[in-house]
Structures are given as structure tokens and as C-alpha cells.
Design a protein around this motif. Structure first.
Motif, short mmCIF file in Angstrom:
data_model
loop_
_atom_site.label_atom_id
_atom_site.label_comp_id
_atom_site.label_asym_id
_atom_site.label_seq_id
_atom_site.Cartn_x
_atom_site.Cartn_y
_atom_site.Cartn_z
N LEU A 96 0.32 -0.94 -0.04
CA LEU A 96 0.53 0.40 -0.09
C LEU A 96 0.66 0.98 -0.37
CD1 LEU A 96 -2.44 -0.70 2.49
CD2 LEU A 96 -2.94 -1.07 0.24
N ASN A 97 2.06 1.35 0.22
CA ASN A 97 3.03 1.80 -0.22
C ASN A 97 2.61 3.22 1.43
OD1 ASN A 97 5.03 3.97 -0.83
ND2 ASN A 97 4.23 5.00 -2.35
N THR A 98 2.33 2.56 2.28
CA THR A 98 2.43 3.49 3.86
C THR A 98 2.76 2.71 4.79
OG1 THR A 98 0.86 4.10 4.91
CG2 THR A 98 -0.23 2.41 4.10
N SER A 99 3.13 3.05 6.17
CA SER A 99 3.97 2.68 6.90
C SER A 99 2.25 1.79 7.50
CB SER A 99 3.85 3.66 8.40
OG SER A 99 2.79 4.14 8.56
N ARG A 103 -6.90 -2.14 13.23
CA ARG A 103 -6.91 -1.65 14.91
C ARG A 103 -8.96 -1.49 14.89
NH1 ARG A 103 -6.41 -4.68 19.12
NH2 ARG A 103 -6.81 -2.97 20.15
N ARG A 104 -9.17 -0.78 14.08
CA ARG A 104 -10.39 -0.36 13.57
C ARG A 104 -11.26 -1.10 12.68
NH1 ARG A 104 -7.22 4.90 11.62
NH2 ARG A 104 -7.55 4.06 9.67
N GLY A 105 -10.58 -1.75 12.52
CA GLY A 105 -11.92 -2.94 11.70
C GLY A 105 -11.81 -2.86 9.83
N GLU A 106 -11.12 -2.18 9.35
CA GLU A 106 -11.09 -2.22 8.28
C GLU A 106 -10.49 -3.36 7.50
OE1 GLU A 106 -10.54 2.31 7.27
OE2 GLU A 106 -10.17 2.50 9.33
N LEU A 107 -9.98 -2.77 8.17
CA LEU A 107 -8.56 -4.37 7.68
C LEU A 107 -9.30 -5.50 7.79
CD1 LEU A 107 -6.78 -5.44 5.17
CD2 LEU A 107 -4.99 -4.32 6.08
N PRO A 108 -9.84 -6.57 7.88
CA PRO A 108 -9.42 -8.03 8.79
C PRO A 108 -8.31 -8.36 8.28
CG PRO A 108 -11.09 -7.50 6.72
CD PRO A 108 -10.62 -6.68 6.39
N ALA A 109 -7.70 -8.93 9.80
CA ALA A 109 -6.45 -9.77 9.93
C ALA A 109 -6.58 -10.71 10.99
CB ALA A 109 -5.77 -8.66 9.62
N ILE A 110 -6.13 -11.93 11.33
CA ILE A 110 -5.93 -12.10 12.53
C ILE A 110 -4.64 -12.34 13.56
CG2 ILE A 110 -7.04 -14.57 11.06
CD1 ILE A 110 -4.50 -15.70 10.51
N TRP A 168 0.33 -10.36 13.45
CA TRP A 168 -1.01 -10.01 12.88
C TRP A 168 -0.13 -10.45 11.44
CZ3 TRP A 168 -5.65 -8.30 14.99
CH2 TRP A 168 -5.84 -8.18 15.93
N ARG A 169 -1.03 -11.17 10.99
CA ARG A 169 -1.43 -11.39 9.37
C ARG A 169 -2.81 -10.67 8.24
NH1 ARG A 169 2.86 -11.88 11.24
NH2 ARG A 169 4.80 -12.91 11.07
N VAL A 170 -2.16 -10.83 7.62
CA VAL A 170 -3.46 -10.32 6.55
C VAL A 170 -3.26 -11.42 5.78
CG1 VAL A 170 -4.04 -8.78 4.86
CG2 VAL A 170 -3.31 -7.80 7.42
N GLU A 171 -4.74 -11.83 5.20
CA GLU A 171 -4.83 -13.26 4.09
C GLU A 171 -4.69 -12.40 2.67
OE1 GLU A 171 -7.15 -17.19 2.37
OE2 GLU A 171 -7.83 -15.85 4.54
N ALA A 172 -3.90 -12.31 1.95
CA ALA A 172 -3.47 -11.63 0.50
C ALA A 172 -4.61 -11.87 -0.50
CB ALA A 172 -2.76 -12.06 -0.54
N SER A 173 -5.97 -12.79 -0.33
CA SER A 173 -7.25 -12.38 -0.90
C SER A 173 -7.98 -11.44 -0.26
CB SER A 173 -7.57 -13.66 -0.95
OG SER A 173 -7.87 -14.10 0.00
N VAL A 174 -7.90 -11.50 1.34
CA VAL A 174 -8.07 -10.42 1.90
C VAL A 174 -8.13 -8.83 1.75
CG1 VAL A 174 -9.14 -9.27 4.40
CG2 VAL A 174 -8.96 -11.91 3.75
N LEU A 175 -6.69 -8.55 1.65
CA LEU A 175 -6.07 -7.13 1.00
C LEU A 175 -6.71 -6.72 -0.66
CD1 LEU A 175 -4.16 -5.35 1.22
CD2 LEU A 175 -2.12 -6.52 0.18
N GLU A 176 -6.37 -7.86 -1.35
CA GLU A 176 -6.73 -7.47 -2.50
C GLU A 176 -8.45 -6.47 -2.58
OE1 GLU A 176 -4.91 -7.10 -4.98
OE2 GLU A 176 -3.66 -7.42 -4.44
N THR A 216 -10.10 -3.32 -3.31
CA THR A 216 -11.19 -3.42 -5.14
C THR A 216 -11.91 -2.56 -4.16
OG1 THR A 216 -10.49 -5.13 -5.46
CG2 THR A 216 -12.90 -4.38 -5.72
N LYS A 217 -11.67 -2.33 -2.38
CA LYS A 217 -13.43 -1.57 -1.34
C LYS A 217 -13.16 -0.15 -1.71
CE LYS A 217 -15.40 -1.17 2.39
NZ LYS A 217 -15.91 0.69 2.74
N MET A 218 -11.76 0.10 -1.74
CA MET A 218 -11.08 1.39 -1.60
C MET A 218 -11.35 2.36 -2.91
SD MET A 218 -10.32 1.88 1.65
CE MET A 218 -11.92 1.38 1.68
N TYR A 219 -11.44 1.33 -4.18
CA TYR A 219 -11.62 1.63 -4.90
C TYR A 219 -12.73 2.16 -5.23
CZ TYR A 219 -6.97 1.34 -7.25
OH TYR A 219 -5.37 1.63 -7.84
N ALA A 220 -14.15 1.72 -4.52
CA ALA A 220 -14.92 1.52 -5.53
C ALA A 220 -15.37 3.13 -3.99
CB ALA A 220 -15.83 0.50 -4.37
N ASP A 221 -15.07 3.08 -2.61
CA ASP A 221 -15.29 3.99 -1.92
C ASP A 221 -14.74 5.24 -2.37
OD1 ASP A 221 -16.54 1.76 -0.01
OD2 ASP A 221 -14.49 2.09 1.15
#
Length: 81
Positions: free
Chosen positions: A17-20, A29-36, A44-52, A56-61
Motif C-alpha cells: 500500500l506504500n504506507t507505514s 485495529r479499527r476493523g477496516e482491514l480484516p486480519a488474524i 498480525w497477518r493479513v490474507e493476500a486475498s483479503v488485502l485485494e 477493490t473496496k477502497m477504489y469503490a469508496d
């Protein structure tokens, strides 16, 4: 074995995402990006498909935001302050 790992660290997500990492942690932590949270140290781990899906949701938003808040040309539509 697949080319890309199924799960990404927060640092990996931050790079995509080119961020920190702190910003990604905040998204999680805000629940915007699901992780385990795994392991004894609670990493913390984020599933690659969840990141995609998140991307996609951020583009729509963003598309919806732009439609609701059109850009105003400064020369013709600016309000005098």
C-alpha cells in the motif's frame, strides 16, 4: 507451493500500500482491514486475498466519494473568503 504467500505481515501490507506499518496496524485495529493474530507474541497477518478485496473496496469508496464531492475549478467555482 504457490508463488505468493497466503498471509502477509503488516510490514508486507504496508509495502504493497506504500504506507507505514503503523497505518496498516491502525486499519486492522479499527476493523477496516480484516486480519488474524497468531502465535504467542500475537503477530498480525493479513490474507493476500483479503488485502485485494480491501483495495477493490477502497477504489469503490473513492469513486463514490469523488462522485459525491466533485472537484471545483478554482477560477470559476471558488468562494471568496
Amino acid at each position: 507451493m504457490p508463488d505468493a504467500p497466503r498471509f502477509l505481515t503488516l510490514a508486507d501490507v504496508a509495502e504493497v500500500l506504500n504506507t507505514s506499518s503503523a497505518q496498516v496496524y491502525a486499519l486492522v485495529r479499527r476493523g477496516e482491514l480484516p486480519a488474524i493474530k497468531i502465535g504467542g507474541r500475537g503477530q498480525w497477518r493479513v490474507e493476500a486475498s483479503v488485502l485485494e478485496e480491501f483495495i477493490t473496496k477502497m477504489y469503490a469508496d473513492t469513486k463514490a466519494f469523488v462522485a459525491e464531492h466533485p472537484f471545483l475549478d478554482n477560477e470559476t467555482d471558488a468562494v471568496d473568503l
